[in-house]
Design a protein around this motif. Structure first.
Motif, PDB file in Angstrom:
ATOM      1  N   LEU A  17      54.295  -5.649  15.143  1.00 19.34           N
ATOM      2  CA  LEU A  17      53.770  -6.425  14.011  1.00 19.34           C
ATOM      3  C   LEU A  17      54.189  -7.885  14.068  1.00 19.34           C
ATOM      4  CD1 LEU A  17      52.278  -6.395  11.270  1.00 19.34           C
ATOM      5  CD2 LEU A  17      54.451  -5.754  10.197  1.00 19.34           C
ATOM      6  N   TYR A  18      55.174  -8.215  14.897  1.00 20.96           N
ATOM      7  CA  TYR A  18      55.746  -9.559  14.860  1.00 20.96           C
ATOM      8  C   TYR A  18      54.696 -10.634  15.147  1.00 20.96           C
ATOM      9  CZ  TYR A  18      58.604 -13.580  16.105  1.00 20.96           C
ATOM     10  OH  TYR A  18      59.132 -14.842  16.184  1.00 20.96           O
ATOM     11  N   ARG A  19      53.982 -10.536  16.242  1.00 21.18           N
ATOM     12  CA  ARG A  19      53.006 -11.570  16.608  1.00 21.18           C
ATOM     13  C   ARG A  19      51.792 -11.594  15.662  1.00 21.18           C
ATOM     14  NH1 ARG A  19      54.013 -14.041  21.359  1.00 21.18           N
ATOM     15  NH2 ARG A  19      55.604 -13.102  22.722  1.00 21.18           N
ATOM     16  N   PRO A  20      51.158 -10.454  15.349  1.00 19.78           N
ATOM     17  CA  PRO A  20      50.023 -10.515  14.408  1.00 19.78           C
ATOM     18  C   PRO A  20      50.412 -11.066  13.035  1.00 19.78           C
ATOM     19  CG  PRO A  20      50.045  -8.418  15.542  1.00 19.78           C
ATOM     20  CD  PRO A  20      51.333  -9.089  15.875  1.00 19.78           C
ATOM     21  N   LEU A  21      51.620 -10.697  12.581  1.00 19.66           N
ATOM     22  CA  LEU A  21      52.050 -11.190  11.272  1.00 19.66           C
ATOM     23  C   LEU A  21      52.308 -12.693  11.305  1.00 19.66           C
ATOM     24  CD1 LEU A  21      52.790 -10.573   8.364  1.00 19.66           C
ATOM     25  CD2 LEU A  21      55.116 -10.045   9.133  1.00 19.66           C
ATOM     26  N   SER A  22      52.836 -13.189  12.425  1.00 20.52           N
ATOM     27  CA  SER A  22      53.050 -14.634  12.548  1.00 20.52           C
ATOM     28  C   SER A  22      51.724 -15.384  12.480  1.00 20.52           C
ATOM     29  CB  SER A  22      53.770 -14.942  13.860  1.00 20.52           C
ATOM     30  OG  SER A  22      55.048 -14.352  13.882  1.00 20.52           O
ATOM     31  N   LYS A  23      50.708 -14.854  13.166  1.00 18.72           N
ATOM     32  CA  LYS A  23      49.391 -15.485  13.108  1.00 18.72           C
ATOM     33  C   LYS A  23      48.799 -15.401  11.698  1.00 18.72           C
ATOM     34  CE  LYS A  23      48.113 -14.777  17.957  1.00 18.72           C
ATOM     35  NZ  LYS A  23      47.112 -14.172  18.881  1.00 18.72           N
ATOM     36  N   LEU A  24      48.959 -14.236  11.067  1.00 17.44           N
ATOM     37  CA  LEU A  24      48.444 -14.076   9.706  1.00 17.44           C
ATOM     38  C   LEU A  24      49.103 -15.064   8.749  1.00 17.44           C
ATOM     39  CD1 LEU A  24      46.777 -12.503   7.595  1.00 17.44           C
ATOM     40  CD2 LEU A  24      48.726 -10.934   7.381  1.00 17.44           C
ATOM     41  N   SER A  25      50.419 -15.203   8.853  1.00 22.03           N
ATOM     42  CA  SER A  25      51.137 -16.128   7.980  1.00 22.03           C
ATOM     43  C   SER A  25      50.706 -17.570   8.231  1.00 22.03           C
ATOM     44  CB  SER A  25      52.643 -15.970   8.200  1.00 22.03           C
ATOM     45  OG  SER A  25      53.362 -16.877   7.395  1.00 22.03           O
ATOM     46  N   ASP A  26      50.565 -17.928   9.503  1.00 23.74           N
ATOM     47  CA  ASP A  26      50.128 -19.294   9.824  1.00 23.74           C
ATOM     48  C   ASP A  26      48.721 -19.568   9.300  1.00 23.74           C
ATOM     49  OD1 ASP A  26      52.525 -19.759  11.051  1.00 23.74           O
ATOM     50  OD2 ASP A  26      51.795 -19.300  13.077  1.00 23.74           O
ATOM     51  N   HIS A  27      47.840 -18.613   9.462  1.00 18.76           N
ATOM     52  CA  HIS A  27      46.460 -18.805   9.006  1.00 18.76           C
ATOM     53  C   HIS A  27      46.384 -18.910   7.477  1.00 18.76           C
ATOM     54  CE1 HIS A  27      44.737 -16.942  12.958  1.00 18.76           C
ATOM     55  NE2 HIS A  27      45.180 -18.181  13.111  1.00 18.76           N
ATOM     56  N   ILE A  28      47.142 -18.058   6.792  1.00 17.73           N
ATOM     57  CA  ILE A  28      47.133 -18.109   5.325  1.00 17.73           C
ATOM     58  C   ILE A  28      47.703 -19.438   4.835  1.00 17.73           C
ATOM     59  CG2 ILE A  28      48.122 -17.107   3.233  1.00 17.73           C
ATOM     60  CD1 ILE A  28      45.873 -15.459   4.356  1.00 17.73           C
ATOM     61  N   ASN A  29      48.829 -19.855   5.405  1.00 18.03           N
ATOM     62  CA  ASN A  29      49.428 -21.131   4.990  1.00 18.03           C
ATOM     63  C   ASN A  29      48.517 -22.309   5.327  1.00 18.03           C
ATOM     64  OD1 ASN A  29      51.785 -19.984   3.939  1.00 18.03           O
ATOM     65  ND2 ASN A  29      52.762 -19.930   5.955  1.00 18.03           N
ATOM     66  N   LEU A  30      47.815 -22.203   6.448  1.00 17.56           N
ATOM     67  CA  LEU A  30      46.875 -23.262   6.815  1.00 17.56           C
ATOM     68  C   LEU A  30      45.738 -23.360   5.797  1.00 17.56           C
ATOM     69  CD1 LEU A  30      45.957 -25.388   8.877  1.00 17.56           C
ATOM     70  CD2 LEU A  30      44.738 -23.562  10.088  1.00 17.56           C
ATOM     71  N   GLU A  31      45.220 -22.222   5.373  1.00 19.72           N
ATOM     72  CA  GLU A  31      44.141 -22.233   4.387  1.00 19.72           C
ATOM     73  C   GLU A  31      44.636 -22.704   3.022  1.00 19.72           C
ATOM     74  OE1 GLU A  31      40.994 -21.858   4.974  1.00 19.72           O
ATOM     75  OE2 GLU A  31      41.479 -21.576   7.085  1.00 19.72           O
ATOM     76  N   ILE A  32      45.869 -22.340   2.675  1.00 24.60           N
ATOM     77  CA  ILE A  32      46.432 -22.831   1.410  1.00 24.60           C
ATOM     78  C   ILE A  32      46.582 -24.351   1.448  1.00 24.60           C
ATOM     79  CG2 ILE A  32      48.496 -22.818  -0.045  1.00 24.60           C
ATOM     80  CD1 ILE A  32      48.854 -19.884   0.617  1.00 24.60           C
ATOM     81  N   GLY A  33      47.064 -24.873   2.590  1.00 21.50           N
ATOM     82  CA  GLY A  33      47.181 -26.322   2.728  1.00 21.50           C
ATOM     83  C   GLY A  33      45.829 -27.015   2.684  1.00 21.50           C
ATOM     84  N   ARG A  34      44.837 -26.401   3.325  1.00 24.97           N
ATOM     85  CA  ARG A  34      43.503 -27.002   3.304  1.00 24.97           C
ATOM     86  C   ARG A  34      42.926 -26.991   1.892  1.00 24.97           C
ATOM     87  NH1 ARG A  34      38.294 -25.011   6.778  1.00 24.97           N
ATOM     88  NH2 ARG A  34      38.603 -23.148   5.509  1.00 24.97           N
ATOM     89  N   TYR A  35      43.175 -25.902   1.163  1.00 27.34           N
ATOM     90  CA  TYR A  35      42.673 -25.848  -0.213  1.00 27.34           C
ATOM     91  C   TYR A  35      43.383 -26.881  -1.095  1.00 27.34           C
ATOM     92  CZ  TYR A  35      41.741 -24.266  -4.924  1.00 27.34           C
ATOM     93  OH  TYR A  35      41.379 -24.227  -6.242  1.00 27.34           O
TER      94      TYR A  35
END
Length: 286
Positions: free
Chosen positions: A96-114
Motif C-alpha cells: 500500500l505504501y506507493r499507491p497511498l503516496s500517489k493518492l495522497s499527492d494527487h488529493i493534496n494537489l487537487e486541494i491546492g488547485r481548488y
C-alpha cells in the motif's frame, strides 16, 4: 483488471474519501481505512485521477458535512501510519505504501488547485462587486450633476421672480401707507368710527396681499411658509385625508395670518356695532 471491477473499486475509494472528509478519525478508524485501502489497491488497481477534482469541489461546498481539512489530515495520518510500518519492514502495508503516496499527492494537489481557483474566483467576485459599486456611484453622481445643472439653469429665473415680488411687496406696502395717510388727512370731518373702519379694512387688505405675495415666493423657491404639523400635506387622517376642517387647518398651519385676520375682523365688527349704536365711550365727535 476488468473495467467493471476498476469502476467498482473507484466507487469504493470515493466513498472512503467521503468518509475521511466527514470527521477527524482516531487511530482505530485510521487503521480500518488503511486496511480498506490495502484491499482496494490489489491486482494493479490504479485510481482515476480525473475524478478527484469534482469530489474536492463538492466537499468544499457550504451546507454539507464534509471538510477538506478532515480529508487532508486523515489522509496524511494514514500515510504516516503506512510509512512507519514500511520503514519498520513490517509486511502488513508493504503493497500500500506507493499507491497511498500517489493518492495522497494527487488529493493534496487537487486541494491546492481548488484553493488557487477559489482565490481567483473570490478576486473576480470582488472586482465585480467593486464594479457595481462604481457604476452605482457614477449613476448617483450623474443624477446629482443633472439636478445641479437644472437648479443652476432655473436659479436666475427664480431670483428675478423673487426680487420682483419683493419689490412689489415694498411698493404695495409703501403705496398703501401713502394712500392711507392721504385718505386719513382728507377725512377730518368724518366720524372716528368711519375712520377706524377704513383703517382696519386697509390693514386687512394689505396684510392678506402681502401674505399672498409671500406664498407665491414660497412656491417659486420651493420653500414652505406653513407651520409644522404631523404631516407635510395634512394627510394625518384616515385614508390619507385631512383630519381637520378648513378653518382648523388654517389655524394650525398659518396661525399668524389666521389670528391677525380674526382680530381685524372682530375689531371691524365691534366698530360697526358702536357706529350703529352711536356709543361713544371716549367722548369723541361722532
Amino acid at each position: 483488471m476488468l473495467l467493471e471491477e476498476s469502476l467498482r473499486r473507484q466507487q469504493e475509494l470515493s466513498s472512503l474519501l467521503y468518509e475521511m472528509a466527514s470527521s477527524c478519525m482516531d487511530d482505530v478508524q485510521l487503521r480500518s481505512v488503511a486496511i480498506k485501502l490495502k484491499t482496494l489497491y490489489t491486482s494493479n488497481f490504479r485510481h482515476n485521477y480525473s475524478q478527484f477534482f469534482p469530489m474536492i469541489v463538492e466537499m468544499s461546498q457550504e451546507g454539507n458535512d464534509y471538510s477538506l481539512e478532515y480529508l487532508s489530515t486523515n489522509l496524511e495520518a494514514v500515510r504516516a501510519m503506512v510509512e512507519e510500518s514500511y520503514l519498520k519492514d513490517e509486511k502488513e502495508f508493504t503493497t500500500l505504501y506507493r499507491p497511498l503516496s500517489k493518492l495522497s499527492d494527487h488529493i493534496n494537489l487537487e486541494i491546492g488547485r481548488y484553493s488557487y481557483y477559489s482565490q481567483n474566483e473570490q478576486k473576480v467576485l470582488d472586482l465585480e462587486r467593486k464594479n457595481l459599486m462604481l457604476q452605482t456611484e457614477l449613476r448617483n453622481a450623474t443624477t446629482a450633476l443633472e439636478k445641479a445643472q437644472e437648479k443652476v439653469s432655473t436659479m436666475q429665473t427664480e431670483l428675478i421672480s423673487v426680487l420682483s415680488i419683493f419689490a412689489a411687496i415694498v411698493l404695495a406696502f409703501s403705496g398703501s401707507i401713502s394712500f392711507l395717510g392721504n385718505a386719513l388727512s382728507g377725512m377730518t370731518q368724518v366720524t372716528v368710527f368711519k375712520s377706524a373702519f377704513f383703517v382696519l379694512l386697509c390693514g386687512f387688505v394689505i396684510m392678506n396681499l402681502i401674505f399672498l405675495m409671500m406664498y407665491i415666493v414660497g412656491k417659486i423657491t420651493g420653500r414652505s411658509i406653513y407651520a409644522r404639523c404631523k404631516t407635510e400635506k395634512c394627510t394625518c387622517g384616515k385614508d390619507g385625508s385631512p383630519a381637520c376642517n378648513g378653518l382648523k387647518r388654517l389655524r394650525k398651519r398659518l396661525p399668524y395670518i389666521y389670528w391677525i385676520n380674526v382680530m381685524l375682523i372682530i375689531l371691524m365688527i365691534v366698530d360697526i356695532i358702536l357706529w350703529c349704536c352711536n356709543i361713544n365711550f371716549w367722548l369723541l365727535p361722532l
